[in-house]
Scaffold this motif. Structure first.
Motif, PDB file in Angstrom:
ATOM      1  N   UNK A 174      85.411 -26.782 -34.826  1.00 19.78           N
ATOM      2  CA  UNK A 174      85.688 -27.184 -33.441  1.00 19.78           C
ATOM      3  C   UNK A 174      84.401 -27.494 -32.693  1.00 19.78           C
ATOM      4  N   UNK A 175      83.455 -28.069 -33.407  1.00 18.97           N
ATOM      5  CA  UNK A 175      82.121 -28.324 -32.844  1.00 18.97           C
ATOM      6  C   UNK A 175      82.169 -29.171 -31.580  1.00 18.97           C
ATOM      7  N   UNK A 176      83.056 -30.150 -31.527  1.00 26.61           N
ATOM      8  CA  UNK A 176      83.101 -31.069 -30.382  1.00 26.61           C
ATOM      9  C   UNK A 176      84.143 -30.673 -29.334  1.00 26.61           C
ATOM     10  N   UNK A 177      84.612 -29.446 -29.411  1.00 27.10           N
ATOM     11  CA  UNK A 177      85.678 -28.989 -28.533  1.00 27.10           C
ATOM     12  C   UNK A 177      85.287 -27.697 -27.820  1.00 27.10           C
ATOM     13  N   UNK A 178      85.918 -27.432 -26.691  1.00 27.44           N
ATOM     14  CA  UNK A 178      85.718 -26.136 -26.044  1.00 27.44           C
ATOM     15  C   UNK A 178      87.028 -25.688 -25.398  1.00 27.44           C
ATOM     16  N   UNK A 179      87.115 -24.384 -25.116  1.00 28.49           N
ATOM     17  CA  UNK A 179      88.379 -23.739 -24.788  1.00 28.49           C
ATOM     18  C   UNK A 179      88.391 -23.265 -23.339  1.00 28.49           C
ATOM     19  N   UNK A 180      89.562 -23.352 -22.704  1.00 26.71           N
ATOM     20  CA  UNK A 180      89.814 -22.675 -21.429  1.00 26.71           C
ATOM     21  C   UNK A 180      91.185 -22.014 -21.516  1.00 26.71           C
ATOM     22  N   UNK A 181      91.210 -20.684 -21.400  1.00 26.64           N
ATOM     23  CA  UNK A 181      92.448 -19.907 -21.460  1.00 26.64           C
ATOM     24  C   UNK A 181      92.615 -19.159 -20.140  1.00 26.64           C
ATOM     25  N   UNK A 182      93.819 -19.179 -19.595  1.00 21.33           N
ATOM     26  CA  UNK A 182      94.100 -18.506 -18.336  1.00 21.33           C
ATOM     27  C   UNK A 182      93.703 -17.029 -18.409  1.00 21.33           C
ATOM     28  N   UNK A 183      92.911 -16.596 -17.410  1.00 18.91           N
ATOM     29  CA  UNK A 183      92.437 -15.219 -17.361  1.00 18.91           C
ATOM     30  C   UNK A 183      91.088 -15.010 -18.015  1.00 18.91           C
ATOM     31  N   UNK A 184      90.507 -16.079 -18.560  1.00 14.28           N
ATOM     32  CA  UNK A 184      89.215 -16.000 -19.229  1.00 14.28           C
ATOM     33  C   UNK A 184      88.316 -17.125 -18.735  1.00 14.28           C
ATOM     34  N   UNK A 185      87.033 -16.911 -18.840  1.00 16.28           N
ATOM     35  CA  UNK A 185      86.080 -17.950 -18.446  1.00 16.28           C
ATOM     36  C   UNK A 185      86.127 -19.109 -19.444  1.00 16.28           C
ATOM     37  N   UNK A 186      85.737 -20.285 -18.986  1.00 20.41           N
ATOM     38  CA  UNK A 186      85.685 -21.444 -19.867  1.00 20.41           C
ATOM     39  C   UNK A 186      84.732 -21.155 -21.029  1.00 20.41           C
ATOM     40  N   UNK A 187      85.126 -21.555 -22.219  1.00 16.38           N
ATOM     41  CA  UNK A 187      84.308 -21.346 -23.412  1.00 16.38           C
ATOM     42  C   UNK A 187      84.686 -20.112 -24.203  1.00 16.38           C
ATOM     43  N   UNK A 188      85.560 -19.252 -23.653  1.00 15.51           N
ATOM     44  CA  UNK A 188      85.974 -18.038 -24.355  1.00 15.51           C
ATOM     45  C   UNK A 188      87.253 -18.341 -25.145  1.00 15.51           C
ATOM     46  N   UNK A 189      87.146 -18.343 -26.461  1.00 15.79           N
ATOM     47  CA  UNK A 189      88.292 -18.593 -27.333  1.00 15.79           C
ATOM     48  C   UNK A 189      88.936 -17.244 -27.661  1.00 15.79           C
ATOM     49  N   UNK A 190      89.637 -16.698 -26.684  1.00 11.27           N
ATOM     50  CA  UNK A 190      90.196 -15.356 -26.794  1.00 11.27           C
ATOM     51  C   UNK A 190      91.073 -15.223 -28.041  1.00 11.27           C
ATOM     52  N   UNK A 191      90.818 -14.166 -28.818  1.00 21.77           N
ATOM     53  CA  UNK A 191      91.627 -13.885 -30.001  1.00 21.77           C
ATOM     54  C   UNK A 191      91.615 -14.983 -31.042  1.00 21.77           C
ATOM     55  N   UNK A 192      90.576 -15.832 -31.001  1.00 19.48           N
ATOM     56  CA  UNK A 192      90.536 -16.987 -31.909  1.00 19.48           C
ATOM     57  C   UNK A 192      91.866 -17.740 -31.863  1.00 19.48           C
ATOM     58  N   UNK A 193      92.323 -17.967 -30.635  1.00 16.52           N
ATOM     59  CA  UNK A 193      93.576 -18.703 -30.457  1.00 16.52           C
ATOM     60  C   UNK A 193      93.534 -20.023 -31.204  1.00 16.52           C
ATOM     61  N   UNK A 194      92.434 -20.742 -31.057  1.00 20.93           N
ATOM     62  CA  UNK A 194      92.249 -22.019 -31.738  1.00 20.93           C
ATOM     63  C   UNK A 194      91.290 -21.808 -32.903  1.00 20.93           C
ATOM     64  N   UNK A 195      91.719 -22.155 -34.092  1.00 20.14           N
ATOM     65  CA  UNK A 195      90.879 -21.974 -35.281  1.00 20.14           C
ATOM     66  C   UNK A 195      91.158 -23.097 -36.279  1.00 20.14           C
ATOM     67  N   UNK A 196      90.241 -23.297 -37.205  1.00 19.31           N
ATOM     68  CA  UNK A 196      90.407 -24.334 -38.227  1.00 19.31           C
ATOM     69  C   UNK A 196      90.542 -23.667 -39.583  1.00 19.31           C
ATOM     70  N   UNK A 197      91.572 -24.085 -40.313  1.00 13.96           N
ATOM     71  CA  UNK A 197      91.828 -23.554 -41.653  1.00 13.96           C
ATOM     72  C   UNK A 197      92.415 -24.669 -42.505  1.00 13.96           C
ATOM     73  N   UNK A 198      91.766 -24.937 -43.638  1.00  8.23           N
ATOM     74  CA  UNK A 198      92.255 -25.952 -44.587  1.00  8.23           C
ATOM     75  C   UNK A 198      92.442 -27.317 -43.929  1.00  8.23           C
ATOM     76  N   UNK A 199      91.494 -27.691 -43.058  1.00  7.95           N
ATOM     77  CA  UNK A 199      91.527 -29.000 -42.428  1.00  7.95           C
ATOM     78  C   UNK A 199      92.541 -29.151 -41.316  1.00  7.95           C
ATOM     79  N   UNK A 200      93.054 -28.046 -40.797  1.00  8.14           N
ATOM     80  CA  UNK A 200      94.079 -28.069 -39.761  1.00  8.14           C
ATOM     81  C   UNK A 200      93.641 -27.200 -38.586  1.00  8.14           C
ATOM     82  N   UNK A 201      93.862 -27.679 -37.356  1.00 15.13           N
ATOM     83  CA  UNK A 201      93.685 -26.836 -36.171  1.00 15.13           C
ATOM     84  C   UNK A 201      94.937 -25.987 -36.038  1.00 15.13           C
ATOM     85  N   UNK A 202      94.764 -24.670 -36.079  1.00 14.91           N
ATOM     86  CA  UNK A 202      95.891 -23.756 -35.969  1.00 14.91           C
ATOM     87  C   UNK A 202      95.821 -23.007 -34.640  1.00 14.91           C
ATOM     88  N   UNK A 203      96.945 -22.993 -33.939  1.00  7.54           N
ATOM     89  CA  UNK A 203      97.065 -22.225 -32.705  1.00  7.54           C
ATOM     90  C   UNK A 203      97.816 -20.947 -33.058  1.00  7.54           C
TER      91      UNK A 203
END
Length: 270
Positions: free
Chosen positions: A40-69
């Motif tokens: 997710x090098x070219x991406x960044x996260x914003x989750x309600x209740x957290x500051x921008x850039x905090x990927x809480x609980x690894x909500x967004x992750x990459x596995x086997x060429x797929x973005x998994x939520x």
């Protein structure tokens, strides 16, 4: 002559690497691969209740060429709606996203988020969202999965957190407008396309069929909370903005995320 030859070989090496780096971002046919299939090098996260850039609980992750939520590191969902943003805004473009729903709705997530996700576009800069802002001021191409109950549940709909659009020639105050798509049950991959021409025409396409069309996206209306009032100037047309993939309690996966920039073609056609 040995040193000049060595210098030439080194230069060729650097040029080769540079070209490979360029092709990883932009194909020879002009498509830009927003998701590189690795991280997710070219991406960044914003989750309600957290500051921008905090990927809480690894909500967004990459596995086997797929973005998994995923929500396996969450307790109760607790309205932690999230969005994964591409690093730069766009105005005129053709976007292609492949998605599918998997697994069960996470504990505590609202019932309306069952087999529900989407891609936000013409979004405000997430760095200007407040910590406890639930949704970005944006337009959403909403993805819905069928419930395997024999009932129609179209996907590729339009939803409008803090925004309005012109539909069938009139300014619509409806939060969501249904598309004419088929219903897609199970965990099948679905191809969604957006054709966005600034603040004029927008088309939604599902598996090759145009299912919805509207125009003049603009700031206005409710269904967004905790925002900075300076960011919500009602009536302002939205000509460009950020693109984001959504997390709202339902596990979902994305693979292809690519974009063709139409800005130069649009300008040359004027």
């Amino acid at each position: 002559m040995r040193y000049p030859t060595l210098i030439i070989l080194i230069c060729i090496g650097f040029l080769t690497q540079a070209c490979h780096g360029f092709k990883s971002q932009k194909n020879d046919d002009g498509w830009i691969e927003l998701f590189n299939g690795k991280d997710l090098e070219d991406w960044f996260v914003k989750i309600n209740g957290h500051e921008v850039g905090v990927n809480y609980g690894e909500t967004f992750r990459v596995d086997s060429g797929i973005i998994k939520v995923s929500y396996d590191q969450y307790g109760d969902f607790n309205e932690q709606f999230g969005h994964l943003y591409y690093k730069k805004p766009f105005s005129h473009y053709h976007l292609v996203v492949e998605y599918r729903f998997v697994g069960e709705l996470h504990k505590g997530a609202p019932s309306y988020t069952l087999r529900n996700s989407g891609v936000m576009f013409h979004s405000q800069d997430p760095r200007k969202m407040l910590k406890h802002q639930d949704w970005p001021i944006s337009i959403e191409m909403q993805f819905l999965g069928g419930l395997s109950d024999g009932k129609e549940r179209p996907t590729g709909n339009m939803c409008s957190p803090g925004t309005h659009v012109v539909y069938n020639g009139k300014l619509s105050d409806a939060h969501c407008i249904n598309s004419t798509s088929k219903t897609y049950d199970g965990d099948q991959w679905v191809t969604a396309e957006l054709i966005v021409l600034g603040d004029s025409l927008i088309k939604h396409v599902i598996n090759g069929d145009t299912v919805l069309q509207y125009s003049k996206p603009q700031i206005g209306g409710p269904v967004v909370n905790g925002y900075d009032p300076a960011e919500k100037i009602d009536g302002t047309l939205l000509n460009e903005g950020f693109i984001a993939l959504q997390s709202e309690g339902q596990p979902v996966q994305f693979r292809t995320v690519k974009l063709f920039d139409l800005s130069q073609k649009t300008q040359s056609g004027r």
